[in-house]
Write a protein that holds these residues in place. Structure first.
Motif, short mmCIF file in Angstrom:
data_model
loop_
_atom_site.label_atom_id
_atom_site.label_comp_id
_atom_site.label_asym_id
_atom_site.label_seq_id
_atom_site.Cartn_x
_atom_site.Cartn_y
_atom_site.Cartn_z
N VAL A 165 -17.72 -77.55 -18.82
CA VAL A 165 -19.04 -77.10 -18.36
C VAL A 165 -19.01 -75.59 -18.22
O VAL A 165 -18.13 -75.02 -17.58
N ARG A 166 -19.97 -74.96 -18.82
CA ARG A 166 -20.08 -73.49 -18.82
C ARG A 166 -21.36 -73.12 -18.08
O ARG A 166 -22.47 -73.44 -18.53
N GLY A 167 -21.22 -72.47 -16.95
CA GLY A 167 -22.37 -72.16 -16.12
C GLY A 167 -22.55 -73.20 -15.02
O GLY A 167 -21.80 -74.18 -14.93
N ASP A 168 -23.56 -72.99 -14.20
CA ASP A 168 -23.79 -73.84 -13.04
C ASP A 168 -24.97 -74.78 -13.29
O ASP A 168 -26.12 -74.33 -13.38
N PRO A 169 -24.73 -76.09 -13.40
CA PRO A 169 -25.86 -77.02 -13.61
C PRO A 169 -26.94 -76.90 -12.54
O PRO A 169 -28.12 -77.12 -12.84
N PHE A 171 -27.21 -74.08 -18.27
CA PHE A 171 -25.77 -74.23 -18.47
C PHE A 171 -25.54 -74.89 -19.83
O PHE A 171 -26.48 -75.34 -20.49
N SER A 172 -24.27 -74.92 -20.22
CA SER A 172 -23.90 -75.57 -21.49
C SER A 172 -22.68 -76.45 -21.27
O SER A 172 -21.91 -76.24 -20.33
N VAL A 181 -30.37 -70.98 -24.88
CA VAL A 181 -30.53 -70.79 -26.33
C VAL A 181 -29.40 -69.93 -26.89
O VAL A 181 -28.91 -70.17 -27.99
N ARG A 182 -28.97 -68.94 -26.10
CA ARG A 182 -27.92 -68.05 -26.60
C ARG A 182 -26.63 -68.83 -26.89
O ARG A 182 -26.01 -68.63 -27.94
N LEU A 204 -13.77 -70.17 -22.43
CA LEU A 204 -14.97 -70.88 -22.88
C LEU A 204 -15.95 -71.13 -21.72
O LEU A 204 -17.17 -71.12 -21.91
N THR A 205 -15.42 -71.34 -20.54
CA THR A 205 -16.28 -71.69 -19.41
C THR A 205 -16.73 -70.47 -18.61
O THR A 205 -17.46 -70.61 -17.63
N ASP A 206 -16.31 -69.29 -19.03
CA ASP A 206 -16.75 -68.07 -18.34
C ASP A 206 -18.13 -67.66 -18.87
O ASP A 206 -18.25 -67.16 -19.99
N PRO A 207 -19.19 -67.85 -18.09
CA PRO A 207 -20.54 -67.56 -18.60
C PRO A 207 -20.79 -66.07 -18.85
O PRO A 207 -21.78 -65.72 -19.49
N ASP A 208 -19.90 -65.23 -18.34
CA ASP A 208 -20.07 -63.80 -18.58
C ASP A 208 -19.51 -63.37 -19.94
O ASP A 208 -19.72 -62.22 -20.36
#
Length: 400
Positions: free
Chosen positions: A339-343, A348-349, A367-368, A388-392
């Protein structure tokens, strides 16, 4: 007036002719795409689109979304006008259902008794909705018209099935002020096509919007509801081809160009059992607009003399409430879900990996990630999970 008369003559001619150089069975995305791409590729022979429905060919995705919600009218999602087909010499044969195929005689026989011969047969019949007694389905315009007629006076709605169709219908109907119960026999939503994180997120969101989701059995008593909808998948419409000797089972088997095991018979779309370059090491069917369109374009070019193996990356989308859900790649047989980002943020993705490689993404209002994640899949890049899971970190910076 003259244009209308010309169009009527064109339709009558399609209804009367008994042989076509290419006869396309099915008027959904794959069938229409095959016809259009044949013409775009310069194919000059006769082409016909034969379908069971009497409607001018239309797109199916709005049926469970905007059309059910009342945001689109029935003529807002036709593929093309009748004039478009007439101007390109694409004959429309509505209201016919193929019962048998004779590959040696290169002919099909319809339920009406009509026989049509062909040079090449393109089978894009898609699938038929699994139905439950007394329940509505969402597969055709007629299905949804009947559903909407009854929905107007209904207050309690039961939806059986927690797949994409069931969820989209639930979102469209609960917004109309109806009480909606969604019953899924599995222990989570989308169990056949997505991972746990997306299932849990969507269940929480639907419940927050007022949908009563119930997992496992027994299913609620339909008698307690004013209206019941079955969203329990489709059965591929491959019967006549399999009866004629085509290889297959859950669909009809095709090669990388869309050829079946029967000479001069091709297939594409939901019905096509194929080895997808982005899928697992076994034949699969893919039910998506993208796949139907791209695979049909591939076989059309092959028929027109420009054969190129089918290699399009699958993608899919769904809209529910204010959520834009986008999937790219195929997550079959994944062994890891990141999981990438916070649901909780609603953006998130989810990245699916197999043997360390990213094979698919589910993106929620991201979308990005959807756009950039394609490169990770195409390149087969191996990246550490923490990156991969770092949204930054933009996904494009992780591609080799």
């Amino acid at each position: 007036m003259r244009r209308r008369r010309d169009r009527q003559r064109h339709h009558r001619r399609g209804a009367q002719l008994s042989r076509f150089d290419v006869l396309i069975i099915g008027t959904g995305h794959a069938g229409v795409a095959a016809a259009i791409h044949l013409r775009q590729a310069g194919f000059a022979g006769s082409v016909a689109l034969l379908g069971e429905e009497t409607e001018l060919p239309y797109e199916r995705p709005p049926l469970s979304k905007d059309y059910l919600a009342g945001a689109k009218a029935r003529d807002d999602f036709r593929f093309r006008s009748a004039d478009f087909y007439a101007e390109r010499g694409i004959e429309l044969i509505p209201g016919e259902r193929v019962k048998t195929v004779d590959p040696e005689a290169r002919s099909v026989r319809c339920a009406s008794g009509r026989t049509i011969t062909f040079g090449e047969l393109v089978w894009t019949a898609g699938g038929r909705a699994r139905r439950l007694p007394g329940a509505h389905a969402i597969r055709t315009l007629a299905d949804v018209d009947a559903l909407k007629d009854e929905l107007a006076s209904a207050s309690r709605v039961l939806i059986v099935g927690g797949g994409w169709i069931g969820l989209e219908a639930a979102a469209a109907i609960v917004k109309q002020g109806k009480k909606v119960v969604l019953a899924e026999r599995e222990e989570r939503l989308l169990a056949r096509c997505s991972g746990r994180a997306l299932s849990d997120f969507l269940a929480a969101r639907h419940r927050a919007e007022g949908v009563d989701i119930r997992f496992g059995g027994p299913s609620p008593d339909p008698a307690d509801f004013d209206l019941v909808i079955a969203g329990i998948g489709i059965e591929p419409e491959a019967g006549p081809l399999l009866a004629a000797g085509a290889e297959g089972g859950d669909g009809v088997a095709v090669d990388e160009l869309g050829r079946t095991s029967l000479p001069h018979v091709w297939a594409a779309g939901d019905v096509a059992l194929h080895c997808n370059p982005f899928g697992p090491d076994r034949p699969i069917r893919v039910e998506s607009v993208q796949h139907a369109t791209d695979q049909a374009a591939c076989l059309a070019k092959a028929i027109a003399g420009d054969p190129r193996p089918y290699a399009a990356m699958p993608w899919f989308w769904s809209n529910q409430f204010d959520l834009k859900l986008q999937t790219v790649g195929l997550s079959h047989d994944h062994d890891e879900e990141l999981v990438r980002g916070d649901p909780a943020s609603g953006r998130f993705s989810i990245l699916y990996r197999r043997a360390g490689k990213v094979i698919a993404l589910d993106c929620v209002n991201m979308v990005r990630d959807y756009v950039q994640g394609r490169l990770l899949i195409e390149r087969g890049t191996r990246v550490a999970p923490d990156r991969l899971t770092d949204p930054d970190l933009p996904l494009k910076t992780l591609v080799d």
